[in-house]
Motif scaffolding. Structure first.
Motif, PDB file in Angstrom:
ATOM      1  N   ARG A   1       1.057  -1.392   0.185  1.00  0.00           N
ATOM      2  CA  ARG A   1      -0.170   0.129   0.217  1.00  0.00           C
ATOM      3  C   ARG A   1       1.165   1.475   0.076  1.00  0.00           C
ATOM      4  N   LEU A   2       1.550   1.292   0.636  1.00  0.00           N
ATOM      5  CA  LEU A   2       2.757   2.210   0.573  1.00  0.00           C
ATOM      6  C   LEU A   2       3.197   2.432  -0.773  1.00  0.00           C
ATOM      7  N   VAL A   3       3.458   1.495  -1.290  1.00  0.00           N
ATOM      8  CA  VAL A   3       4.230   2.041  -2.759  1.00  0.00           C
ATOM      9  C   VAL A   3       3.357   2.133  -3.691  1.00  0.00           C
ATOM     10  N   ASP A   4       2.083   1.621  -3.727  1.00  0.00           N
ATOM     11  CA  ASP A   4       0.965   2.442  -4.229  1.00  0.00           C
ATOM     12  C   ASP A   4       0.795   4.095  -4.236  1.00  0.00           C
ATOM     13  N   SER A   5       1.151   4.285  -2.611  1.00  0.00           N
ATOM     14  CA  SER A   5       0.790   5.476  -2.567  1.00  0.00           C
ATOM     15  C   SER A   5       1.712   6.079  -2.824  1.00  0.00           C
ATOM     16  N   GLU A   6       2.701   5.714  -3.042  1.00  0.00           N
ATOM     17  CA  GLU A   6       3.912   6.562  -3.503  1.00  0.00           C
ATOM     18  C   GLU A   6       3.525   6.335  -5.402  1.00  0.00           C
TER      19      GLU A   6
ATOM     20  N   ARG B   1      -6.886   0.760  -6.598  1.00  0.00           N
ATOM     21  CA  ARG B   1      -6.253  -0.903  -5.451  1.00  0.00           C
ATOM     22  C   ARG B   1      -6.070   0.241  -4.418  1.00  0.00           C
ATOM     23  N   LEU B   2      -5.440   1.129  -3.585  1.00  0.00           N
ATOM     24  CA  LEU B   2      -5.862   1.412  -2.922  1.00  0.00           C
ATOM     25  C   LEU B   2      -7.278   2.163  -2.004  1.00  0.00           C
ATOM     26  N   ASP B   3      -7.955   2.227  -2.710  1.00  0.00           N
ATOM     27  CA  ASP B   3      -9.273   2.389  -2.520  1.00  0.00           C
ATOM     28  C   ASP B   3      -9.829   0.755  -1.123  1.00  0.00           C
ATOM     29  N   ALA B   4      -9.853   0.256  -2.348  1.00  0.00           N
ATOM     30  CA  ALA B   4     -10.220  -1.420  -2.081  1.00  0.00           C
ATOM     31  C   ALA B   4      -9.011  -1.476  -1.299  1.00  0.00           C
ATOM     32  N   THR B   5      -7.700  -2.031  -0.886  1.00  0.00           N
ATOM     33  CA  THR B   5      -7.089  -2.409   0.195  1.00  0.00           C
ATOM     34  C   THR B   5      -6.628  -1.213   1.184  1.00  0.00           C
ATOM     35  N   THR B   6      -7.451  -0.203   1.261  1.00  0.00           N
ATOM     36  CA  THR B   6      -6.722   0.886   2.609  1.00  0.00           C
ATOM     37  C   THR B   6      -8.590   0.524   3.613  1.00  0.00           C
ATOM     38  N   PRO B   7      -7.694  -0.281   4.578  1.00  0.00           N
ATOM     39  CA  PRO B   7      -8.990  -0.297   5.656  1.00  0.00           C
ATOM     40  C   PRO B   7      -9.501   1.392   6.644  1.00  0.00           C
TER      41      PRO B   7
ATOM     42  N   ASN C   1      -7.154  12.119  -2.226  1.00  0.00           N
ATOM     43  CA  ASN C   1      -7.172  11.568  -3.536  1.00  0.00           C
ATOM     44  C   ASN C   1      -8.242  11.638  -4.319  1.00  0.00           C
ATOM     45  N   LEU C   2      -9.423  11.128  -3.039  1.00  0.00           N
ATOM     46  CA  LEU C   2     -10.883  10.741  -4.359  1.00  0.00           C
ATOM     47  C   LEU C   2     -11.470  11.701  -4.489  1.00  0.00           C
TER      48      LEU C   2
END
Length: 952
Positions: A515-520, A541-547, A559-560
């Motif tokens: 998730r950190l890499v996705d965010s970067e 992907r971040l939206d779907a995987t970040t609790p 971001n959204l």
């Protein structure tokens, strides 16, 4: 040589300090000014032995007579690798000697940021993009706090040998001495500062700087010194020979005269021929000959002191020389009697002497001696930085102990904001080389240090670590670090590609790292249009995987929210998801004030027309920037404050903030933030009517600079508006239409980011294309109403009303005024009023036009929109009114800087607190307050609150 010399005419004529009267008089005047509160910098330049040290000594004596505190330091070639070594010499003894209450006062406020350097044990703040500035900021305020207590003279001899972080601080401090009772006197050999010469040159050309270049001694002074040394009046031919042999250099002359005295040479004309045979190089090495004559023990001790440095103990010097302590003590006394060493502790009387001794040691033997010195200092529990200085001078031998020591000092240097020192230590550690199991970690450390130092080598080094590291975690860390460097210098595409390549590897290590890499990736991909599909994929992907309970959920929502409001989604739903993260501080805590996600969330609040959410969040981030001394976060915060001020506050404040942010960003090469900031500056300058200033600000930039950037749309929108305002309507329309194309490509189809359709509609209408203008205006109005946002709806209604004209246009403009009236968009409300008045006048109702025109003019004046206020006045005159000219007085007469300082003072902050808050000098605050009192017609700080609130 000249102990006890004071700055007066007698001293200038006396045997200790000859022919230096002009220099001493100038220094004396500057000392008087420093005692009265006006700081300065004096750079004393000259060849070795010309008398720089004597001038510094005399300056300290004169300063003590005036009641100044006189800390000092001496540069050493050995200690160039010791981060902030000169600064520590000056400040550590003072702080250490202070009692707890005094120390707390010295380290109060921003000065606490100096803790990592001066060893107060203060916890280092969270890391910043620009940690070096944080430390400099703290050290600067520590010096200011000291000087406020007691005026300060800081002298530094052989500053050309100082470490770069210290010289960087001295240059930083030299630009902040206005109104500070602090004088810097630095002695240097010209052109010998190595890679720090640029800093000495910058100091020499600073506004508070004076450069003194002591001249060679004339024959009268040579004759006086010769008579004193040889005991009789010299023959003129002998004097001439001595002056020629030494070039009038005081140190070389004294060494020559000592040599002649030891040989019982009489100062006759005949003896002058012998003097001519003694070349300056021979004179410089005379001390070395003395050492050899004193025997093996003296020579061994002298070499040991040359290796250990001037702050070594006799015990360590004896151990390194292999001497019993009693023998070493006798050798030291002999060396002192010969004029080679000064005691205690053992140190060379002059750098020339140390250089001669040190350079005579064979290279391999010297490297071995530094290795032995390092181990001696370990046993002596010396600071790790002192040990590492010797490790840097050893020959590589594959010793893990050396690698560990250098890595420790590199880590300490990074924590102190001295990345260039860390780079030097880590490069030497790689040469050792490290054990195989540590190699990747050392390479990563070096790449990170190079990145912090702004060294372009970091990009390739981190790429190599990413490609070859056996540890996936090391490879991922290297890729993230590399991407951040690339983003800062404007190479976001390369950053994105590098991160995408290691994303799956990171996921295999763990979902959090994935998730950190996705965010970067999202941060980097957002900066170039070609990466838009990558941005969308990884944000989904971040939206779907970040609790929901993950702190970084706030960054995802920021971001959204931006993407949705830019696309024209209804504001209520977007705000519901974003607001809790902004108001609760979760976004700032999760992203940090140095990160794009934080400002994306603030920008979304601005687009959602909620300055009441954006302002407190922005002030919190600016407070965080000040607490950490992060100039990067301060620049970004100031940039976004300009947006808020331009849309919902004062235009003049917006222009000042944008100009400040643009200067800070471009000065430091932080290219990613410059384009948008330029756009904000242009918008504010156009509102002020400063079209020439806007054109000048635009001159270094071109549209091609921003191609593919999300800021291209902002830039085109601002330039198009400027061109239209300057009468270049067709060129302005072209920019605005291109702005629309760029926004559509990004998916920003709404009316929030740039109201390009409204602006283009007005340009079309001005060019006579009413049909196309109406189509643009109607489409903008449809999108604005769909968003549910009042400001953009009011802007669209105004444009539609102006384009349509007639009674229908008047009604649309009345609606625009009504829609904007309850909003915080005071500028747009004033603009709608002025256009309404102009439309009513066009129908022939001059009397009906005057009311909205007057209201619009007053509203424009209140927010600093001088161009709009001038237009309103012109139309009022056409309507038969006689509007008074705006009289600039009271609060309205304050410049943005004066107003901000006055507001902070009214809130209860002291001058020092205000200076720390705004990253300006104490003197700047005093001047702004004094001028504010005059403009407000008040006499004291206690009246500020009432005077400011009276303006409403």
């Amino acid at each position: 040589m000249d102990e006890g010399v004071t700055i007066n005419a007698a001293a200038a004529a006396g045997p200790g300090l000859l022919e230096r009267g002009d220099e001493l008089e100038r220094i004396g005047g500057l000392l008087d000014a420093a005692a009265e509160g006006e700081g300065s910098v004096v750079l004393v330049e000259g060849a070795p032995g010309i008398g720089k040290t004597a001038l510094l000594r005399a300056t300290r004596e004169a300063a003590r007579d005036r009641g100044l505190l006189t800390p000092s330091a001496i540069g050493s070639e050995l200690e160039r690798g010791f981060a902030f070594g000169l600064v520590r010499q000056v400040l550590e003894p003072i702080v250490a000697a202070a009692d707890p209450a005094e120390r707390a006062a010295l380290l109060s406020g921003a000065a606490a940021l100096a803790g990592p350097v001066i060893g107060t044990g203060a916890a280092a703040a969270a890391p910043t993009v620009d940690a070096s500035f944080s430390v400099l900021h703290g050290l600067g305020w520590l010096c200011t706090n000291l000087a406020v207590q007691t005026p300060l003279l800081v002298t530094i001899d052989d500053v050309h040998w100082g470490d770069r972080p210290s010289l960087r601080f001295l240059e930083f401090l030299s630009r902040r001495l206005e109104g500070v009772p602090l004088m810097l006197v630095l002695a240097a050999r010209p052109g010998e500062a190595g890679d720090a010469q640029d800093l000495l040159d910058a100091m020499a050309h600073g506004p508070a700087a004076r450069v003194l270049r002591p001249a060679a001694l004339g024959e009268a002074a040579v004759a006086e010194l010769t008579a004193s040394a040889l005991g009789e009046r010299p023959d003129p031919a002998f004097v001439s020979a001595c002056a020629t042999a030494t070039g009038g250099n005081p140190f070389l002359l004294r060494a020559l005269l000592r040599h002649l005295a030891e040989n019982d040479t009489a100062p006759t004309a005949t003896a002058g021929a012998e003097v001519g045979e003694v070349a300056p190089v021979t004179v410089a090495r005379a001390a070395h000959r003395h050492v050899r004559r004193l025997g093996p023990a003296a020579e061994a001790l002298a070499r040991a002191v040359a290796v250990l440095g001037d702050r070594s103990s006799l015990r360590n010097a004896a151990a390194l020389a292999g001497l019993e302590i009693d023998i070493a003590r006798r050798a030291a006394d002999a060396l002192a009697a010969a004029g080679v060493l000064a005691l205690p502790p053992p140190r060379f009387v002059h750098p020339i002497v140390r250089e001669a001794i040190h350079d005579d040691i064979p290279t391999a033997e010297r490297a071995a001696a530094h290795a032995s010195a390092a181990r001696l200092l370990v046993a002596d529990r010396a600071r790790v930085e002192e040990i590492a200085l010797h490790l840097l001078h050893t020959d590589p031998a594959g010793d893990p102990w050396v690698v560990r020591g250098l890595r420790e000092t590199a880590a300490a240097a990074l924590a102190e904001g001295a990345p260039e020192i860390a780079v030097g230590h880590l490069r030497r550690a790689l040469e050792e080389p490290p054990p195989p199991e540590d190699l990747d970690a050392v390479r990563l450390d070096l790449g990170l240090a190079e990145a912090r130092a702004g060294d372009a080598a970091a990009i390739d080094r981190l790429a190599a670590v990413t490609a070859t590291a056996t540890d996936p975690g090391v490879a991922t860390s290297a890729a993230i670090a590399r991407s951040r460097v690339l983003v800062l210098i404007g190479r976001s595409q390369a950053a994105t590609e590098g991160l995408v390549a290691i994303r799956d590897q990171a996921e295999r290590i763990g979902p959090e790292l994935g998730r950190l890499v996705d965010s970067e990736i999202v941060d980097a991909a957002r900066l170039h249009l070609e990466q838009l599909p990558v941005l969308r994929r990884h944000l989904e992907r971040l939206d779907a995987t970040t609790p929901a309970d993950d702190p970084r959920r706030a960054v995802v929502e920021a971001n959204l929210a931006f993407d949705r409001v830019a696309a024209g989604a209804p504001a209520d739903g977007v705000l519901t998801a974003l607001a809790p993260h902004v108001t609760g501080g979760g976004l700032l805590q999760a992203a940090g004030a140095d990160a794009p996600g934080h400002y994306l969330g603030l920008n979304a609040c601005v687009l959602l027309e909620r300055p009441d959410l954006a302002r407190p969040a922005l002030e919190a981030s600016l407070a965080d920037a000040r607490a950490r001394g992060s100039l990067f976060a301060f620049a970004y915060g100031t940039r976004y404050r300009s947006v808020i001020e331009c849309r919902f506050g004062r235009v003049d404040q917006a222009a000042e903030d944008a100009g400040t942010a643009l200067r800070l960003l471009t000065e430091r090469g932080w290219q990613a933030g410059a384009p948008g900031t330029l756009a904000f500056l242009l918008e504010a300058l156009v509102e002020q009517g400063e079209l020439a200033a806007a054109t000048e600000a635009l001159r270094p930039w071109s549209g091609e600079t921003f191609a593919g950037s999300p800021f291209e749309a902002l830039f085109l929108g601002a330039r198009g508006r400027l061109r239209a305002a300057a009468g270049e309507t067709a060129a302005g329309l072209s920019d605005l239409l291109r702005c629309g194309e760029v926004m559509e490509a990004w998916g920003w189809s709404g009316a929030t980011v740039v109201p390009w359709r409204s602006r283009a509609a007005l340009a079309r209408a001005a060019l006579g294309d009413r049909e196309a203008a109406l189509a643009l205006a109607d489409e903008e109005l449809r999108l604005a109403r769909a968003s549910g946002l009042e400001r953009v709806t009011g802007i669209a209604l105004r444009a539609a009303g102006v384009v349509r004209g007639g009674s229908e246009g008047v009604e649309l403009l009345r609606t625009a005024v009504d829609v904007l009236a309850p909003t915080p968009a005071r500028l747009e409300h004033a603009r709608a009023l002025v256009d309404l008045g102009a439309a009513i006048l066009a129908t022939g109702d001059a009397a009906g036009a005057r009311v909205p025109l007057r209201e619009g003019m007053d509203g424009a004046h209140r927010v600093g929109a001088r161009r709009l206020a001038s237009r309103a006045r012109t139309i009022l005159l056409e309507a038969g009114a006689r509007p008074r000219r705006a009289v600039v007085r009271g609060v309205d007469a304050l410049t943005p800087s004066q107003r901000r300082v006055a507001e902070l003072a009214a809130s209860g902050l002291s001058n020092r607190d205000i200076a720390e808050t705004l990253f300006v000098t104490h003197k700047t605050v005093e001047v702004h307050l004094s001028q504010s009192y005059q403009k407000l017609g008040i006499r004291s700080r206690s009246q500020l609150g009432d005077a400011l609130s009276a303006a409403g």
